[in-house]
Design a protein around this motif. Structure first.
Motif, mmCIF file in Angstrom:
data_model
loop_
_atom_site.group_PDB
_atom_site.id
_atom_site.type_symbol
_atom_site.label_atom_id
_atom_site.label_comp_id
_atom_site.label_asym_id
_atom_site.label_seq_id
_atom_site.Cartn_x
_atom_site.Cartn_y
_atom_site.Cartn_z
ATOM 1 N N ARG A 58 0.997 -1.203 -0.112
ATOM 2 C CA ARG A 58 -0.016 0.205 0.202
ATOM 3 C C ARG A 58 0.949 1.167 0.103
ATOM 4 N N LYS A 59 2.086 1.266 0.811
ATOM 5 C CA LYS A 59 2.702 2.515 0.721
ATOM 6 C C LYS A 59 3.094 2.761 -0.568
ATOM 7 N N ALA A 60 3.931 1.962 -1.470
ATOM 8 C CA ALA A 60 4.324 2.165 -2.927
ATOM 9 C C ALA A 60 3.155 2.540 -3.748
ATOM 10 N N ALA A 61 2.024 1.764 -3.473
ATOM 11 C CA ALA A 61 0.776 2.308 -4.426
ATOM 12 C C ALA A 61 0.415 3.584 -4.009
ATOM 13 N N ARG A 62 0.416 3.940 -2.808
ATOM 14 C CA ARG A 62 -0.320 5.189 -2.368
ATOM 15 C C ARG A 62 0.714 6.409 -2.704
ATOM 16 N N ASP A 63 2.031 6.026 -2.821
ATOM 17 C CA ASP A 63 3.135 7.047 -3.135
ATOM 18 C C ASP A 63 2.934 7.405 -4.793
ATOM 19 N N LEU A 64 2.611 6.243 -5.541
ATOM 20 C CA LEU A 64 2.499 6.653 -7.001
ATOM 21 C C LEU A 64 1.036 7.247 -7.221
ATOM 22 N N ALA A 65 -0.125 6.872 -6.435
ATOM 23 C CA ALA A 65 -1.290 7.214 -6.632
ATOM 24 C C ALA A 65 -1.468 8.911 -6.418
ATOM 25 N N GLU A 66 -0.521 9.376 -5.484
ATOM 26 C CA GLU A 66 -0.476 10.593 -4.985
ATOM 27 C C GLU A 66 0.246 11.484 -6.139
ATOM 28 N N LYS A 67 1.266 10.706 -6.660
ATOM 29 C CA LYS A 67 2.250 11.248 -7.844
ATOM 30 C C LYS A 67 1.360 11.598 -9.152
ATOM 31 N N PHE A 68 0.278 10.646 -9.342
ATOM 32 C CA PHE A 68 -0.402 10.634 -10.224
ATOM 33 C C PHE A 68 -1.431 11.804 -10.242
ATOM 34 N N VAL A 69 -2.117 12.005 -9.188
ATOM 35 C CA VAL A 69 -2.786 13.172 -8.741
ATOM 36 C C VAL A 69 -2.322 14.369 -8.954
ATOM 37 N N ASN A 70 -0.869 14.601 -8.441
ATOM 38 C CA ASN A 70 -0.276 15.931 -8.632
ATOM 39 C C ASN A 70 -0.106 16.133 -10.003
ATOM 40 N N GLU A 71 0.254 15.188 -10.717
ATOM 41 C CA GLU A 71 0.423 15.419 -12.331
ATOM 42 C C GLU A 71 -0.798 15.284 -13.131
ATOM 43 N N PHE A 72 -1.934 15.119 -12.873
ATOM 44 C CA PHE A 72 -3.139 15.059 -13.781
ATOM 45 C C PHE A 72 -4.266 15.880 -13.435
ATOM 46 N N GLU A 73 -4.376 16.392 -12.053
ATOM 47 C CA GLU A 73 -5.622 16.734 -11.780
ATOM 48 C C GLU A 73 -5.845 18.118 -12.226
ATOM 49 N N HIS A 74 -4.913 18.762 -12.808
ATOM 50 C CA HIS A 74 -5.544 20.135 -13.280
ATOM 51 C C HIS A 74 -5.779 19.876 -15.095
ATOM 52 N N PHE A 75 -5.929 18.745 -15.726
ATOM 53 C CA PHE A 75 -6.455 18.722 -16.885
ATOM 54 C C PHE A 75 -8.008 18.573 -16.798
ATOM 55 N N ASP A 76 -8.552 18.967 -17.991
ATOM 56 C CA ASP A 76 -10.122 18.760 -18.104
ATOM 57 C C ASP A 76 -10.172 17.446 -18.226
ATOM 58 N N TYR A 77 -9.532 16.530 -18.796
ATOM 59 C CA TYR A 77 -10.008 15.074 -18.769
ATOM 60 C C TYR A 77 -8.473 14.275 -18.656
ATOM 61 N N VAL A 78 -8.536 13.241 -18.086
ATOM 62 C CA VAL A 78 -7.495 12.352 -18.180
ATOM 63 C C VAL A 78 -7.810 10.978 -18.919
ATOM 64 N N VAL A 79 -7.180 10.696 -19.845
ATOM 65 C CA VAL A 79 -7.432 9.624 -20.819
ATOM 66 C C VAL A 79 -6.414 8.458 -20.797
ATOM 67 N N ILE A 80 -6.809 7.137 -20.510
ATOM 68 C CA ILE A 80 -5.754 6.128 -20.507
ATOM 69 C C ILE A 80 -6.092 4.878 -21.268
ATOM 70 N N PRO A 81 -5.123 4.528 -22.144
ATOM 71 C CA PRO A 81 -5.485 3.375 -23.215
ATOM 72 C C PRO A 81 -5.359 2.048 -22.628
ATOM 73 N N SER A 82 -5.905 1.910 -21.378
ATOM 74 C CA SER A 82 -5.683 0.470 -20.677
ATOM 75 C C SER A 82 -6.945 0.676 -19.549
ATOM 76 N N GLY A 83 -7.746 -0.530 -19.756
ATOM 77 C CA GLY A 83 -8.717 -0.637 -18.867
ATOM 78 C C GLY A 83 -8.489 -0.943 -17.265
ATOM 79 N N SER A 84 -7.063 -1.584 -17.090
ATOM 80 C CA SER A 84 -6.583 -2.042 -16.139
ATOM 81 C C SER A 84 -6.207 -0.743 -14.982
ATOM 82 N N CYS A 85 -5.432 -0.097 -15.918
ATOM 83 C CA CYS A 85 -4.975 1.172 -15.422
ATOM 84 C C CYS A 85 -5.919 2.203 -14.817
ATOM 85 N N GLY A 86 -6.791 2.371 -15.918
ATOM 86 C CA GLY A 86 -7.886 3.050 -15.752
ATOM 87 C C GLY A 86 -8.772 2.701 -14.323
ATOM 88 N N GLY A 87 -9.085 1.442 -14.365
ATOM 89 C CA GLY A 87 -9.788 0.921 -13.525
ATOM 90 C C GLY A 87 -9.154 1.092 -11.817
#
Length: 243
Positions: A52-81
């Motif tokens: 959970r620690k590694a996953a949470r660190d990466l999740a926070e990094k994702f939010v920091n990098e993508f939250e300012h976009f109108d939309y975030v698009v991912i060509p993968s159902g597993s990553c998107g899920g």
């Protein structure tokens, strides 16, 4: 629309051409697309393995990098899920991050869902004369069950003039499941053998799908069992005219 494209680490390392196809499709839909340079993994392997620690660190990094976009698009159902569904669990002990993710989650889309439901793309790069030959479609577990992706890719393939011949049990797992295929190799192999048999029985020239994990697993098994003809293609490649 200002769109952040999350390429995914598997696409980046194994099939970068899928990322370029996704970019072509988004630009054809009239989007202004940005691919953040510092993006890495969504954290799904760590989350699925209980780190959970590694996953949470990466999740926070994702939010920091993508939250300012109108939309975030991912060509993968597993990553998107993982992002859209499971980040809420990772942030359950942090109200501030949980609130930021709650605002971001409705703007996170799997590629075909975004193209069909949000951008409502009319002109596909492949035109009306897409892939030549019959294809069958494999529904990835996470894209289907976590994100509701099933009709969208088929509707886009139809718009591209691509004939889809449904295989038996198209909604059944391919046996990959990330680390499942490593921990339970014999079971995984039996599952993917059934999937390959269904692909063959469909008579299709290619199997098309929207998740690179499934793509690598199915293609690997087809090749190891002597099938060097059936093509395994990401739906973005077909729709972009890059197949």
């Amino acid at each position: 629309m200002h769109v952040g494209l999350f390429v995914t680490c598997l696409v980046d390392m194994m099939r970068p051409e899928i990322g370029f196809s996704a970019l072509k499709l988004l630009e054809a839909a009239g989007c202004e697309v940005v691919v953040p340079d510092m993006q890495t993994c969504c954290g799904q392997p760590a989350y699925s393995s209980g780190d959970r620690k590694a996953a949470r660190d990466l999740a926070e990094k994702f939010v920091n990098e993508f939250e300012h976009f109108d939309y975030v698009v991912i060509p993968s159902g597993s990553c998107g899920g993982n992002v859209k569904v499971h980040y809420a669990d990772l942030f359950s002990d942090d109200p501030a991050l949980a609130a930021r993710m709650a605002r971001l989650a409705p703007r996170v889309y799997e590629l075909t869902d975004f193209l069909y439901s949000v951008a409502k793309i009319e002109q596909l790069p492949c035109g009306k004369n897409g892939f030549k030959g019959a294809v069958t479609y494999h529904d990835s577990c996470c894209g289907l069950r976590e994100l509701g992706v099933q009709a969208q890719p088929r509707a886009l393939l139809d718009k591209a003039g691509v004939q889809v011949t449904e295989m038996h049990d198209s909604r059944a797992c391919c046996g990959f499941g990330g680390t499942f295929s490593i921990k339970y190799g014999d079971i995984s192999s039996a599952i993917v053998d059934e999937k390959c048999a269904n692909i063959h029985d469909s008579g299709a020239d290619a199997v098309v799908l929207g998740d690179l994990g499934c793509m690598l697993n199915i293609e690997g098994r087809l090749r190891r069992t002597g099938d060097d003809k059936t093509r395994v293609l990401h739906v973005a490649q077909v729709l972009a005219g890059d197949a």
